[in-house]
Design a protein around this motif. Sequence first.
Motif, mmCIF file in Angstrom:
data_model
loop_
_atom_site.group_PDB
_atom_site.id
_atom_site.type_symbol
_atom_site.label_atom_id
_atom_site.label_comp_id
_atom_site.label_asym_id
_atom_site.label_seq_id
_atom_site.Cartn_x
_atom_site.Cartn_y
_atom_site.Cartn_z
ATOM 1 N N PHE A 134 0.868 -1.184 0.000
ATOM 2 C CA PHE A 134 0.000 0.000 0.000
ATOM 3 C C PHE A 134 0.903 1.230 0.000
ATOM 4 O O PHE A 134 2.123 1.111 0.177
ATOM 5 C CB PHE A 134 -0.920 0.005 1.223
ATOM 6 N N ALA A 135 0.325 2.395 -0.209
ATOM 7 C CA ALA A 135 1.108 3.630 -0.207
ATOM 8 C C ALA A 135 1.415 4.027 1.234
ATOM 9 O O ALA A 135 0.494 4.373 1.992
ATOM 10 C CB ALA A 135 0.341 4.742 -0.899
ATOM 11 N N PRO A 136 2.684 3.957 1.654
ATOM 12 C CA PRO A 136 3.014 4.272 3.050
ATOM 13 C C PRO A 136 2.767 5.750 3.350
ATOM 14 O O PRO A 136 2.986 6.624 2.517
ATOM 15 C CB PRO A 136 4.486 3.918 3.172
ATOM 16 N N LYS A 137 2.330 5.998 4.577
ATOM 17 C CA LYS A 137 2.034 7.357 5.010
ATOM 18 C C LYS A 137 3.218 7.951 5.770
ATOM 19 O O LYS A 137 4.104 7.238 6.243
ATOM 20 C CB LYS A 137 0.798 7.358 5.908
ATOM 21 N N GLN A 138 3.213 9.265 5.886
ATOM 22 C CA GLN A 138 4.217 9.934 6.704
ATOM 23 C C GLN A 138 3.814 9.853 8.177
ATOM 24 O O GLN A 138 2.643 9.645 8.514
ATOM 25 C CB GLN A 138 4.392 11.381 6.269
ATOM 26 N N HIS A 139 4.795 10.054 9.056
ATOM 27 C CA HIS A 139 4.576 9.813 10.480
ATOM 28 C C HIS A 139 3.450 10.657 11.053
ATOM 29 O O HIS A 139 2.688 10.186 11.910
ATOM 30 C CB HIS A 139 5.873 10.082 11.253
ATOM 31 N N PHE A 140 3.333 11.909 10.613
ATOM 32 C CA PHE A 140 2.298 12.763 11.184
ATOM 33 C C PHE A 140 0.908 12.319 10.743
ATOM 34 O O PHE A 140 -0.060 12.470 11.494
ATOM 35 C CB PHE A 140 2.546 14.237 10.849
ATOM 36 N N GLU A 141 0.799 11.745 9.546
ATOM 37 C CA GLU A 141 -0.486 11.199 9.109
ATOM 38 C C GLU A 141 -0.856 9.979 9.948
ATOM 39 O O GLU A 141 -2.017 9.806 10.340
ATOM 40 C CB GLU A 141 -0.415 10.815 7.630
ATOM 41 N N ILE A 142 0.143 9.158 10.239
ATOM 42 C CA ILE A 142 -0.096 7.974 11.064
ATOM 43 C C ILE A 142 -0.491 8.376 12.472
ATOM 44 O O ILE A 142 -1.487 7.897 13.031
ATOM 45 C CB ILE A 142 1.180 7.098 11.108
ATOM 46 N N LEU A 339 13.032 6.692 5.440
ATOM 47 C CA LEU A 339 11.659 6.962 5.865
ATOM 48 C C LEU A 339 10.722 6.647 4.709
ATOM 49 O O LEU A 339 10.666 7.403 3.722
ATOM 50 C CB LEU A 339 11.507 8.424 6.290
ATOM 51 N N PRO A 340 9.983 5.537 4.800
ATOM 52 C CA PRO A 340 9.118 5.126 3.684
ATOM 53 C C PRO A 340 8.047 6.145 3.332
ATOM 54 O O PRO A 340 7.703 6.309 2.160
ATOM 55 C CB PRO A 340 8.491 3.822 4.192
ATOM 56 N N GLY A 341 7.509 6.842 4.336
ATOM 57 C CA GLY A 341 6.467 7.827 4.051
ATOM 58 C C GLY A 341 6.981 8.993 3.245
ATOM 59 O O GLY A 341 6.287 9.509 2.369
ATOM 60 N N GLN A 342 8.210 9.402 3.522
ATOM 61 C CA GLN A 342 8.823 10.500 2.778
ATOM 62 C C GLN A 342 9.518 10.013 1.518
ATOM 63 O O GLN A 342 9.846 10.825 0.653
ATOM 64 C CB GLN A 342 9.853 11.225 3.642
ATOM 65 N N GLN A 343 9.793 8.706 1.480
ATOM 66 C CA GLN A 343 10.615 8.144 0.403
ATOM 67 C C GLN A 343 11.939 8.887 0.314
ATOM 68 O O GLN A 343 12.388 9.321 -0.753
ATOM 69 C CB GLN A 343 9.865 8.218 -0.943
ATOM 70 N N LEU A 391 11.474 7.637 16.616
ATOM 71 C CA LEU A 391 10.029 7.405 16.664
ATOM 72 C C LEU A 391 9.418 7.559 15.278
ATOM 73 O O LEU A 391 8.597 6.737 14.844
ATOM 74 C CB LEU A 391 9.383 8.391 17.641
ATOM 75 N N ILE A 392 9.830 8.591 14.562
ATOM 76 C CA ILE A 392 9.347 8.803 13.200
ATOM 77 C C ILE A 392 9.666 7.588 12.331
ATOM 78 O O ILE A 392 8.811 7.081 11.593
ATOM 79 C CB ILE A 392 9.993 10.070 12.602
ATOM 80 N N ALA A 393 10.908 7.116 12.417
ATOM 81 C CA ALA A 393 11.338 5.989 11.591
ATOM 82 C C ALA A 393 10.568 4.720 11.928
ATOM 83 O O ALA A 393 10.200 3.942 11.034
ATOM 84 C CB ALA A 393 12.837 5.762 11.767
ATOM 85 N N VAL A 394 10.324 4.497 13.208
ATOM 86 C CA VAL A 394 9.558 3.313 13.619
ATOM 87 C C VAL A 394 8.127 3.396 13.092
ATOM 88 O O VAL A 394 7.589 2.412 12.551
ATOM 89 C CB VAL A 394 9.579 3.180 15.160
ATOM 90 N N LEU A 395 7.499 4.544 13.232
ATOM 91 C CA LEU A 395 6.118 4.692 12.759
ATOM 92 C C LEU A 395 6.017 4.441 11.261
ATOM 93 O O LEU A 395 5.115 3.721 10.799
ATOM 94 C CB LEU A 395 5.593 6.092 13.088
ATOM 95 N N GLU A 396 6.932 5.018 10.489
ATOM 96 C CA GLU A 396 6.835 4.890 9.039
ATOM 97 C C GLU A 396 7.267 3.508 8.556
ATOM 98 O O GLU A 396 6.707 2.982 7.593
ATOM 99 C CB GLU A 396 7.654 5.988 8.354
ATOM 100 N N THR A 397 8.246 2.907 9.219
ATOM 101 C CA THR A 397 8.749 1.609 8.777
ATOM 102 C C THR A 397 7.800 0.471 9.129
ATOM 103 O O THR A 397 7.631 -0.471 8.342
ATOM 104 C CB THR A 397 10.133 1.338 9.405
ATOM 105 N N PHE A 398 7.163 0.558 10.289
ATOM 106 C CA PHE A 398 6.355 -0.563 10.780
ATOM 107 C C PHE A 398 4.861 -0.272 10.750
ATOM 108 O O PHE A 398 4.076 -0.941 11.426
ATOM 109 C CB PHE A 398 6.813 -0.940 12.188
ATOM 110 N N GLN A 399 4.453 0.687 9.922
ATOM 111 C CA GLN A 399 3.022 0.948 9.749
ATOM 112 C C GLN A 399 2.357 -0.181 8.981
ATOM 113 O O GLN A 399 2.985 -0.864 8.162
ATOM 114 C CB GLN A 399 2.822 2.272 9.014
ATOM 115 N N GLU A 400 1.085 -0.369 9.254
ATOM 116 C CA GLU A 400 0.298 -1.389 8.563
ATOM 117 C C GLU A 400 -0.830 -0.716 7.778
ATOM 118 O O GLU A 400 -1.166 0.445 8.017
ATOM 119 C CB GLU A 400 -0.271 -2.406 9.557
#
Length: 424
Positions: A134-142, A339-343, A391-400
Amino acid sequence: MHDIRAVRADPAAFDAALARRGMASASAELLRLDDLRVEATRIVQAAQTTRNELSRQIGAAMKAGDAATAERLKESVKAAMDAAAAATPDLHEQARDALLATLPNRLDPDVPDGADESANVVQHVHGTPRAFAFAPKQHFEIGEALGLMAFDTAAKLAGARFTVLKGALARLERALGQWMITLHTEEHGYTEATVPYLVNDATMYGTGQLPKFGEDLFRTNDGRWLIPTAEVPLTNFAAREILDPGALPIRLTALTPCFRSEAGAAGRDTRGMLRQHQFQKVELVSVTAPDASDAEHERMTRCAERVLTELGLTWRRVLLCAGDTGFGSTKTYDLEVWLPGQQAWREISSCSNCRDFQARRMEARFRPTGGKGTEFVHTLNGSGVAVGRALIAVLETFQEEDGSVTVPEVLRPWMGGVERIARG
C-alpha cells in the motif's frame, strides 16, 4: 579554537584549510593582531625593566642627597609606565582570540571536498527498504489518524514546531529513550549522567556554540542558555581539568531534552516532528588521548549504528564533505535512516571527532604517561540516537495498511508487552 603557533608556523596551510570550508583567508589578520600583542608585550616588559633599573638609581640619588636627579629619574619611570599602560597587550590578545573563536576546525585529509550535502559520500548501507503493498504514510499522518499525535494542541500551548504525544505514542517515545540509554550503559560502556538543562556562557563557549551560533539557541532572562544537546554539559565535565592518563577514555551518555530555535530553518520540515524546538536525544560523548580519538570515532559510530540495527530500520553511514561538516568537527559520520512515508533518507545521528578544538576552548588537558607537562585531550560526540527521529522511523517503517503500527521486538519489554499500536 586554533593554536596561534600553528597559524604562524604555516599561514598558507591554515588559509587553505579555511578555503576547504569556503571561507576567506584569516591568517594575515590573525598574525597582525598577534604581532601587535607581541610588540605590546615587549613594551610592557621593557618598561618594567626600565622601572627596576631606574628605581635603583633613584634610591642611590636619594641616598646621595641629589633630589634633582631623583625627580628626573622618576619622570623617566613615569614615561615608561605610561607607555606600558598604552600598549594594552591584553586587548590585542582578546581581539586575536575573538577572531580565532569564530573560525571552524580544520578538516581531516580524508574528508571529501564539496560545498554541500550533494558531495557527501555513502560508505555503507544496512538493510533494504521495506516493500509495501500500500502507499506508506508519513509519520504525522499515522500519528494523527491514531489520535495520539496532536500538533494543534501543541500550537495552542507553545506555537509552531512543537508536538504533543499521547497514550501509546508517548509511551513509545519514552521506551525508545529508556532502551537506548540502557543499551549504551550496559553494553557499550558509557556512564549515564544527569546534567543541567541550563548552562552558562563559558559552557556554551567551550563546545563552540558561542559566539558564532547564539541565534540558534534559547536564552533565559537571567543569562543562561537552554542546551541544544547534552554534548554541551557532558563535554564540559573536562573543562579546566588536568586528567590522569589512567582516567582516559571517559565515555558519558545522557538522555535529555534539547532546545533549538531553528533560526535558519524557515520553511523547512514545517509538518510533523522532524525539526522541533524541543526534542529528546540520547547523546554520547568521549574524552580521549590524541592517539586514541580515531579509533574512538569508529567505536562511537558503531554504537549508534547498533541502535538502528536492533530496531530493524534501514540505515546508511555517510561521510560528510567539507561544506557539510559542522563548525567544531574535523570529521563527521552521519547516520541516515530510510523513511518510507517521505521516500527519503533523513539524518538521525551525527558522530564527530573534534580532536583538540573544543579542548583548547575548555582548557581540558591530561598528563601523558612518561611525558613532561600536559597535552590537550581530544573530544568526540554523537547522537545515540535522536529519540524523536527514531520514533518517526519506527512509525513509518512498521506501519500497517489498517493504520496500526507494529512495535519493534526490542521495545516490547519497555512497552509492557504491547506488540501493536492501534486506534482505540
